[in-house]
Design an enzyme around this catalytic site. Structure first.
Site, mmCIF file in Angstrom:
data_model
loop_
_atom_site.group_PDB
_atom_site.id
_atom_site.type_symbol
_atom_site.label_atom_id
_atom_site.label_comp_id
_atom_site.label_asym_id
_atom_site.label_seq_id
_atom_site.Cartn_x
_atom_site.Cartn_y
_atom_site.Cartn_z
ATOM 1 N N GLY A 41 3.504 16.619 39.957
ATOM 2 C CA GLY A 41 3.801 17.851 39.253
ATOM 3 C C GLY A 41 4.939 18.630 39.867
ATOM 4 O O GLY A 41 5.674 19.320 39.171
ATOM 5 N N ASP A 153 -5.527 20.687 46.418
ATOM 6 C CA ASP A 153 -5.354 19.594 45.444
ATOM 7 C C ASP A 153 -5.976 18.306 45.989
ATOM 8 O O ASP A 153 -5.352 17.246 45.985
ATOM 9 C CB ASP A 153 -3.875 19.396 45.129
ATOM 10 C CG ASP A 153 -3.668 18.603 43.834
ATOM 11 O OD1 ASP A 153 -4.629 18.504 43.033
ATOM 12 O OD2 ASP A 153 -2.563 18.081 43.616
ATOM 13 N N LYS A 155 -7.938 15.150 45.792
ATOM 14 C CA LYS A 155 -8.277 14.209 44.721
ATOM 15 C C LYS A 155 -7.973 12.803 45.212
ATOM 16 O O LYS A 155 -7.211 12.622 46.181
ATOM 17 C CB LYS A 155 -7.490 14.509 43.447
ATOM 18 C CG LYS A 155 -5.973 14.485 43.623
ATOM 19 C CD LYS A 155 -5.275 14.888 42.330
ATOM 20 C CE LYS A 155 -3.761 14.915 42.524
ATOM 21 N NZ LYS A 155 -3.059 15.327 41.292
#
Length: 592
Positions: A41, A153, A155
């Site tokens: 991103g 974040d 993950k």
């Protein structure tokens, strides 16, 4: 706007409607860009090689440019801070720079891909494999938290596999650097919504947010699916409002201890989770060992409110230069960022042993393990076990549950007041007899037993302590305001009546330890029906047969009294099922 000079044969790629340069074959500082290996991103990741040392590295090129000195200073300051995060299970930032206004980071290259590539979506992973993963990741995150970092974040795409098959956490601060560098792409949100904690969705991340994300991942690894699914809005709403589906309903072989640990880490309120992410890892390891009948190297676990943990205080977390917690509004995105690592390859080398408390490489984890539980030297009782028992007794007491208890006390106290006032006035409303089966039972007893549905419901959703408080406080306040008191009344000794009712509330609340307050299946409803019925029987036995000792009643008197009190009360478990089914339907509708 300046761009890097493109070498011959360079390409331009399109992403989200923007043209993005492909820097393959070009030069970034002392590094030659070999090729693109991932897009995220806020950055693209390339495989690079040092011009002189010929060492392969991962190059993260941020999707922004530096057009003034303020931007440049901000990026360099944040990059210097991230570079000081040195831990065996954190991908190390070894260099950084700005080339022709384009910022980039140089990081260690992990050749074996990510855990997402090793375990694709839908894969179920054995608990014995998950525990070492969590231990390594928790150690990395704990180190970051002690340095006042929040990853934000966590993950599987950001969990890389090193050369020795060890797990390395990546992307520390990449999103925050991008934000502090005035990243202009407002279609992105910092974090990945399927793993985001409720407070992070609301723009207030804290260390416990990383614990929540790791618990979501463990849930996903065990069951093959994340606890919440749907569109962005649906998932975000469920994170904030909905209770995670039971692990044991999806995977019956999971022990109640393991489920309890994971669901504790998934608590909506940060201060109801484990006091640190290492405490969560230790608890999971111990629960797994209990389930397998083995021994754990971790001490017995406890749940201590996060707000009391000095190492992870919210104040220190908010003081971090990388925590822009003032951002209350976040803009959703529909896609999670792509993995930033090379494609996975199978490694033939054996996995390294997990660091034990005696290993130098796990000193941060050892310190936290020692802080989690300290045995009592005088009586040999583990304080952490006492904490675990206390956690069970207060199971489910959160903000919403406290409100439920308060409302229960108000309603049950009001019902008790009305019934006691009627008895004080010798009203026929309560003194008239009703034929039930072969018994003639005062209407007041029937009303008192029907009112018992209130504390039973509160106990079923909030636990035994809530049941105790609702019954005891409601009865006390009702009699107090009604001015009703008698050494012996229509149901026997006054105090045996109160204790018997309290026992009913406590025993009914024990169902929460199995159902976690969720009543969406026939199994969970059967459990609460059984516990409430058992509670009514035990409480009524205490009330009536206790009078043999308290009031000199005979066994026949006690038997008759038991029938009179228990028969109307047996309607309550049926009413409870109806109320809980309606409650669950309303909660599910609100969550969706």
């Amino acid at each position: 706007m300046k761009q890097l000079k493109r070498s011959r044969g360079s390409k331009t790629l399109r992403r989200r409607g923007c043209l993005m340069a492909d820097y393959s074959g070009q030069q970034l500082g002392n590094y030659r860009v070999i090729g693109l290996i991932g897009r995220g991103g806020f950055a693209d990741v390339y495989l690079g090689e040092h011009n002189y040392l010929k060492v392969q590295v991962a190059l993260k090129v941020l999707s922004t440019t530096m057009t003034n000195q303020e931007d440049m200073d901000s990026f360099l300051k944040e990059a210097q801070t991230i570079a000081r995060l040195i831990h065996p299970h954190i991908i190390r930032v070894t260099d950084f720079g700005v080339e022709h206004d384009v910022p980039f980071l140089v990081m260690d290259y992990a050749p074996n891909g990510t855990l997402r590539q090793r375990h694709p979506n839908g894969t179920r992973i054995p608990l014995a494999t998950i525990v070492p993963y969590v231990r390594q990741l928790a150690g990395a995150l704990q180190h970051a938290h002690e340095k006042q970092f929040i990853h934000r974040d966590v993950k599987p795409e950001n969990m890389l596999v090193g050369e020795r098959n060890d797990i390395l956490l990546s992307d520390f601060g990449i999103a925050l650097i991008a934000q502090s560098s005035r990243y202009q792409n407002v279609t992105e949100m910092i974090g990945t919504v399927p793993y985001m904690a409720p407070e992070q969705i609301q723009g207030k991340p804290r260390p416990a947010s990383d614990q929540y994300a790791l618990a979501v991942i463990v849930y996903e690894w065990l069951t093959g699916e994340r606890p919440f699914r749907g569109s962005f809005t649906e998932i975000a709403t469920q994170h904030v409002l909905a209770t995670p589906p039971s692990l044991r309903e999806k995977l019956p072989m999971v022990s109640t201890e393991v489920e309890e640990v994971i669901l504790t880490a998934l608590s909506k309120q940060p201060n109801q989770r484990f006091k640190s992410i290492v405490a969560f890892a230790n608890a999971l390891e111990q629960a797994a060992a209990l389930a397998s009948g083995g021994k754990s190297s971790s001490p017995p676990f406890s749940v201590e409110p996060l707000a009391k943990a000095s190492l992870l205080s919210i104040q220190s977390a908010e003081a971090s230069p990388l925590l822009p917690v003032q951002a209350e509004k976040v803009t959703p995105f529909l896609e999670s960022s792509s993995p930033a690592s090379m494609p996975a390859t199978e490694a033939n080398t054996p996995r390294p042993a997990i660091a034990s408390p005696s290993d130098d490489t796990s000193s941060a984890s050892v310190q936290m393990k020692q802080a989690v539980s300290t045995p009592d030297e005088q009586n040999g009782v583990s304080r952490s076990r006492v904490g675990h028992i206390a956690m069970r007794l207060t199971q489910g007491i959160g903000k919403r549950q406290v409100l439920a208890v308060a409302l229960g006390i108000l309603l049950y106290g009001g019902a008790s007041y009305a019934i006691s006032s009627l008895y004080k006035a010798d009203s026929s409303v309560v003194t008239d007899s009703l034929p039930i089966f072969s018994q003639s039972i005062d209407a007041g007893i029937v009303l008192a037993d029907v009112a018992l549905i209130i504390p039973l419901f509160v106990a079923a959703i909030a636990g035994p302590l809530a049941g105790l408080l609702t019954v005891a406080t409601g009865l006390y306040l009702g009699d107090l305001f009604a001015g009703y008191s008698a050494n012996a009344d229509y149901y026997g000794g006054s105090w045996t009546w109160i204790v018997g009712r309290v026992l009913i509330g406590i025993i009914a609340g024990l169902a929460v330890f199995v159902t976690r307050g969720r009543y969406t299946t026939a199994r969970s409803l059967a459990i609460v029906f059984a516990m409430s019925t058992i509670g009514i029987i035990i409480g009524t036995v205490f009330t009536t047969y206790g009078d043999i000792w308290v009031a000199g009643k005979t066994a026949d008197d006690a038997s008759t009294g038991f029938s009179i009190l228990a028969l109307p009360a047996m309607l309550d478990p049926v009413l409870l099922l109806i109320l809980l089914a309606a409650y669950s339907a309303i909660a599910s509708r609100r969550a969706s």
